[in-house]
Design a protein around this motif. Sequence first.
Motif, PDB file in Angstrom:
ATOM      1  N   VAL A 103       0.838  -1.191   0.000  1.00 14.64           N
ATOM      2  CA  VAL A 103       0.000   0.000   0.000  1.00 14.64           C
ATOM      3  C   VAL A 103       0.876   1.245   0.000  1.00 14.64           C
ATOM      4  N   LEU A 104       0.631   2.128  -0.967  1.00 13.64           N
ATOM      5  CA  LEU A 104       1.338   3.397  -1.063  1.00 13.64           C
ATOM      6  C   LEU A 104       0.443   4.504  -0.535  1.00 13.64           C
ATOM      7  N   TYR A 105       1.042   5.622  -0.143  1.00 14.73           N
ATOM      8  CA  TYR A 105       0.287   6.774   0.335  1.00 14.73           C
ATOM      9  C   TYR A 105       0.256   7.837  -0.753  1.00 14.73           C
ATOM     10  N   ALA A 106      -0.848   8.579  -0.848  1.00 17.98           N
ATOM     11  CA  ALA A 106      -0.952   9.695  -1.783  1.00 17.98           C
ATOM     12  C   ALA A 106      -1.598  10.882  -1.077  1.00 17.98           C
ATOM     13  N   PHE A 165     -12.734   3.266  -2.033  1.00 17.98           N
ATOM     14  CA  PHE A 165     -13.668   2.903  -0.970  1.00 17.98           C
ATOM     15  C   PHE A 165     -13.145   3.430   0.358  1.00 17.98           C
ATOM     16  N   ASP A 166     -14.055   3.601   1.304  1.00 20.14           N
ATOM     17  CA  ASP A 166     -13.704   4.044   2.648  1.00 20.14           C
ATOM     18  C   ASP A 166     -13.275   2.843   3.480  1.00 20.14           C
ATOM     19  N   PHE A 167     -12.349   3.075   4.404  1.00 22.53           N
ATOM     20  CA  PHE A 167     -11.934   2.075   5.378  1.00 22.53           C
ATOM     21  C   PHE A 167     -11.521   2.829   6.637  1.00 22.53           C
ATOM     22  N   PRO A 168     -11.360   2.146   7.782  1.00 24.95           N
ATOM     23  CA  PRO A 168     -10.960   2.870   8.984  1.00 24.95           C
ATOM     24  C   PRO A 168      -9.633   3.605   8.743  1.00 24.95           C
ATOM     25  N   GLY A 169      -9.669   4.916   8.816  1.00 18.90           N
ATOM     26  CA  GLY A 169      -8.455   5.702   8.634  1.00 18.90           C
ATOM     27  C   GLY A 169      -8.392   6.496   7.350  1.00 18.90           C
ATOM     28  N   GLY A 170      -9.266   6.223   6.380  1.00 21.47           N
ATOM     29  CA  GLY A 170      -9.207   6.988   5.140  1.00 21.47           C
ATOM     30  C   GLY A 170      -9.951   6.342   3.994  1.00 21.47           C
ATOM     31  N   TYR A 215       0.523  -7.313 -10.912  1.00 22.54           N
ATOM     32  CA  TYR A 215       0.673  -7.219  -9.466  1.00 22.54           C
ATOM     33  C   TYR A 215      -0.337  -6.226  -8.912  1.00 22.54           C
ATOM     34  N   GLU A 216      -1.050  -6.622  -7.849  1.00 23.34           N
ATOM     35  CA  GLU A 216      -2.033  -5.733  -7.242  1.00 23.34           C
ATOM     36  C   GLU A 216      -1.404  -4.950  -6.103  1.00 23.34           C
ATOM     37  N   LEU A 217      -1.573  -3.647  -6.150  1.00 22.03           N
ATOM     38  CA  LEU A 217      -1.148  -2.738  -5.098  1.00 22.03           C
ATOM     39  C   LEU A 217      -2.328  -1.844  -4.752  1.00 22.03           C
ATOM     40  N   ALA A 218      -2.188  -1.043  -3.684  1.00 18.38           N
ATOM     41  CA  ALA A 218      -3.235  -0.116  -3.301  1.00 18.38           C
ATOM     42  C   ALA A 218      -2.611   1.240  -3.026  1.00 18.38           C
ATOM     43  N   VAL A 219      -3.427   2.269  -3.129  1.00 17.19           N
ATOM     44  CA  VAL A 219      -3.030   3.626  -2.777  1.00 17.19           C
ATOM     45  C   VAL A 219      -4.077   4.159  -1.821  1.00 17.19           C
ATOM     46  N   TRP A 220      -3.620   4.754  -0.707  1.00 19.58           N
ATOM     47  CA  TRP A 220      -4.555   5.281   0.271  1.00 19.58           C
ATOM     48  C   TRP A 220      -4.247   6.725   0.577  1.00 19.58           C
ATOM     49  N   SER A 221      -5.238   7.412   1.162  1.00 17.13           N
ATOM     50  CA  SER A 221      -5.058   8.775   1.632  1.00 17.13           C
ATOM     51  C   SER A 221      -5.953   8.983   2.848  1.00 17.13           C
ATOM     52  N   ASP A 222      -5.481   9.801   3.755  1.00 19.39           N
ATOM     53  CA  ASP A 222      -6.302  10.146   4.917  1.00 19.39           C
ATOM     54  C   ASP A 222      -7.065  11.433   4.663  1.00 19.39           C
ATOM     55  N   GLN A 223      -6.973  11.963   3.466  1.00 14.79           N
ATOM     56  CA  GLN A 223      -7.649  13.213   3.089  1.00 14.79           C
ATOM     57  C   GLN A 223      -9.086  12.947   2.697  1.00 14.79           C
TER      58      GLN A 223
END
Length: 117
Positions: A68-71, A93-98, A109-117
């Motif tokens: 998981v990468l951050y953006a 999609f929403d999840f606890p934290g962002g 290859y499957e990766l994810a990108v998340w943000s707390d914004q």
Amino acid sequence: MNPQDKNGKLDYIEFNVSDIARTCKFYASAFGWSFKDYGPSYCEFTDGRFTGGFSVGGAVTPGGPLVVLYADNLAQAQERVEKAGGRIVRPVFDFPGGRRFHFADPDGYELAVWSDQ
């Protein structure tokens, strides 16, 4: 770490597991990791330096954790992924934290990108 220093960096890793309690017991005993429970299907771990999670939401794939990468800006990150040839495999999609999305790179290859914004 300054939030701007996180942009585009590896930030989190998730493992699909079959039994969260058993997995936590193993990593606590073997490596001294600590945990934060988010309910029956998700648990966050920390090794004191890096954070990740254990989930019972998907297939157990040994050797296949979710990176998981951050953006800073999730929409812009998704646009860059698609423009670069990535394929969105799980829309935002929403999840606890962002919020986050999953993508497949050109090799699948499957990766994810998340943000707390």
